[in-house]
Design a protein around this motif. Structure first.
Motif, PDB file in Angstrom:
ATOM      1  N   VAL A  42       0.856  -1.185   0.000  1.00 36.30           N
ATOM      2  CA  VAL A  42       0.000   0.000   0.000  1.00 36.30           C
ATOM      3  C   VAL A  42       0.891   1.233   0.000  1.00 36.30           C
ATOM      4  CG1 VAL A  42      -1.808   1.260   1.222  1.00 36.30           C
ATOM      5  CG2 VAL A  42      -1.742  -1.232   1.334  1.00 36.30           C
ATOM      6  N   LYS A  43       0.586   2.173  -0.893  1.00 34.25           N
ATOM      7  CA  LYS A  43       1.329   3.430  -0.972  1.00 34.25           C
ATOM      8  C   LYS A  43       0.365   4.570  -0.656  1.00 34.25           C
ATOM      9  CE  LYS A  43       3.864   6.339  -4.249  1.00 34.25           C
ATOM     10  NZ  LYS A  43       4.242   6.461  -5.670  1.00 34.25           N
ATOM     11  N   VAL A  44       0.733   5.379   0.332  1.00 32.39           N
ATOM     12  CA  VAL A  44      -0.056   6.553   0.711  1.00 32.39           C
ATOM     13  C   VAL A  44       0.742   7.773   0.277  1.00 32.39           C
ATOM     14  CG1 VAL A  44      -1.079   7.843   2.624  1.00 32.39           C
ATOM     15  CG2 VAL A  44      -1.051   5.333   2.678  1.00 32.39           C
ATOM     16  N   SER A  45       0.123   8.645  -0.527  1.00 31.49           N
ATOM     17  CA  SER A  45       0.792   9.834  -1.061  1.00 31.49           C
ATOM     18  C   SER A  45       0.174  11.094  -0.478  1.00 31.49           C
ATOM     19  CB  SER A  45       0.663   9.887  -2.583  1.00 31.49           C
ATOM     20  OG  SER A  45       1.217   8.735  -3.162  1.00 31.49           O
ATOM     21  N   THR A  46       1.010  12.124  -0.326  1.00 28.57           N
ATOM     22  CA  THR A  46       0.538  13.404   0.202  1.00 28.57           C
ATOM     23  C   THR A  46       0.710  14.506  -0.835  1.00 28.57           C
ATOM     24  OG1 THR A  46       2.660  14.146   1.089  1.00 28.57           O
ATOM     25  CG2 THR A  46       1.309  12.712   2.507  1.00 28.57           C
ATOM     26  N   ASP A  47       0.062  15.634  -0.552  1.00 30.90           N
ATOM     27  CA  ASP A  47       0.158  16.785  -1.449  1.00 30.90           C
ATOM     28  C   ASP A  47       1.546  17.411  -1.451  1.00 30.90           C
ATOM     29  OD1 ASP A  47      -0.035  17.754   1.137  1.00 30.90           O
ATOM     30  OD2 ASP A  47      -1.508  19.303   0.650  1.00 30.90           O
ATOM     31  N   ALA A  48       2.382  17.051  -0.488  1.00 31.29           N
ATOM     32  CA  ALA A  48       3.742  17.581  -0.423  1.00 31.29           C
ATOM     33  C   ALA A  48       4.752  16.666  -1.108  1.00 31.29           C
ATOM     34  CB  ALA A  48       4.149  17.794   1.034  1.00 31.29           C
ATOM     35  N   GLY A  49       4.266  15.592  -1.728  1.00 34.32           N
ATOM     36  CA  GLY A  49       5.165  14.674  -2.412  1.00 34.32           C
ATOM     37  C   GLY A  49       5.788  13.633  -1.501  1.00 34.32           C
ATOM     38  N   VAL A  50       5.326  13.548  -0.267  1.00 37.43           N
ATOM     39  CA  VAL A  50       5.823  12.547   0.686  1.00 37.43           C
ATOM     40  C   VAL A  50       4.987  11.283   0.506  1.00 37.43           C
ATOM     41  CG1 VAL A  50       6.151  12.005   3.127  1.00 37.43           C
ATOM     42  CG2 VAL A  50       6.497  14.345   2.314  1.00 37.43           C
ATOM     43  N   HIS A  51       5.653  10.126   0.470  1.00 34.71           N
ATOM     44  CA  HIS A  51       4.967   8.854   0.275  1.00 34.71           C
ATOM     45  C   HIS A  51       5.296   7.917   1.425  1.00 34.71           C
ATOM     46  CE1 HIS A  51       4.230  10.157  -3.811  1.00 34.71           C
ATOM     47  NE2 HIS A  51       5.524  10.422  -3.920  1.00 34.71           N
ATOM     48  N   GLY A  52       4.315   7.150   1.839  1.00 29.69           N
ATOM     49  CA  GLY A  52       4.525   6.122   2.844  1.00 29.69           C
ATOM     50  C   GLY A  52       4.120   4.779   2.257  1.00 29.69           C
ATOM     51  N   TRP A  53       4.851   3.727   2.628  1.00 34.06           N
ATOM     52  CA  TRP A  53       4.588   2.390   2.113  1.00 34.06           C
ATOM     53  C   TRP A  53       4.261   1.446   3.259  1.00 34.06           C
ATOM     54  CZ3 TRP A  53       4.350   0.700  -2.888  1.00 34.06           C
ATOM     55  CH2 TRP A  53       4.789   1.583  -3.874  1.00 34.06           C
ATOM     56  N   GLY A  54       3.362   0.512   3.001  1.00 29.64           N
ATOM     57  CA  GLY A  54       3.034  -0.525   3.965  1.00 29.64           C
ATOM     58  C   GLY A  54       2.816  -1.838   3.240  1.00 29.64           C
ATOM     59  N   GLU A  55       2.774  -2.920   4.014  1.00 25.88           N
ATOM     60  CA  GLU A  55       2.570  -4.241   3.452  1.00 25.88           C
ATOM     61  C   GLU A  55       1.408  -4.874   4.191  1.00 25.88           C
ATOM     62  OE1 GLU A  55       2.992  -8.541   3.187  1.00 25.88           O
ATOM     63  OE2 GLU A  55       3.489  -7.430   4.990  1.00 25.88           O
ATOM     64  N   GLY A  56       0.451  -5.426   3.446  1.00 22.77           N
ATOM     65  CA  GLY A  56      -0.742  -5.975   4.073  1.00 22.77           C
ATOM     66  C   GLY A  56      -1.080  -7.363   3.585  1.00 22.77           C
ATOM     67  N   THR A  57      -0.077  -8.190   3.356  1.00 22.11           N
ATOM     68  CA  THR A  57      -0.308  -9.519   2.821  1.00 22.11           C
ATOM     69  C   THR A  57      -0.950 -10.418   3.872  1.00 22.11           C
ATOM     70  OG1 THR A  57       1.610  -9.282   1.400  1.00 22.11           O
ATOM     71  CG2 THR A  57       0.818 -11.519   1.762  1.00 22.11           C
ATOM     72  N   LEU A  58      -2.008 -11.105   3.473  1.00 19.78           N
ATOM     73  CA  LEU A  58      -2.639 -12.150   4.275  1.00 19.78           C
ATOM     74  C   LEU A  58      -2.838 -13.307   3.315  1.00 19.78           C
ATOM     75  CD1 LEU A  58      -3.896 -13.025   6.956  1.00 19.78           C
ATOM     76  CD2 LEU A  58      -6.033 -11.985   6.203  1.00 19.78           C
TER      77      LEU A  58
END
Length: 88
Positions: A42-58
């Protein structure tokens, strides 16, 4: 030789306001080879160009987890929120 297959799903809205805001959430399904495990990122993006990544495998439930992420984000109005307010 391994072949990676990537499928993506994106949803976002345009939000007005000041400060750091979440503008996009994307899910990525990655499978290295047929019949092997599929990972959900999962990639979460912001209006400032900052991105966060997560993993959600089940194992075997990646599509359900992606739908849950999408549903939670839509139901709780995650798009437009400040990502620094993780306790809210």
């Amino acid at each position: 030789m391994y072949h990676a297959t990537i499928h993506t799903s994106t949803f976002s809205t345009q939000e007005r306001g000041e400060g750091l805001k979440i503008i996009n959430i994307e899910t990525f399904f990655v499978q290295i080879a047929p019949r092997l495990r599929t990972w959900l990122f999962v990639k979460v993006s912001t209006d400032a160009g900052v991105h966060g990544w997560g993993e959600g495998t089940l194992e075997g439930k990646e599509q359900i987890v992606a739908a849950a992420i999408r549903g939670y984000a839509e139901q709780h109005g995650i798009i437009g929120m400040d990502p620094r307010q993780s306790e809210r």
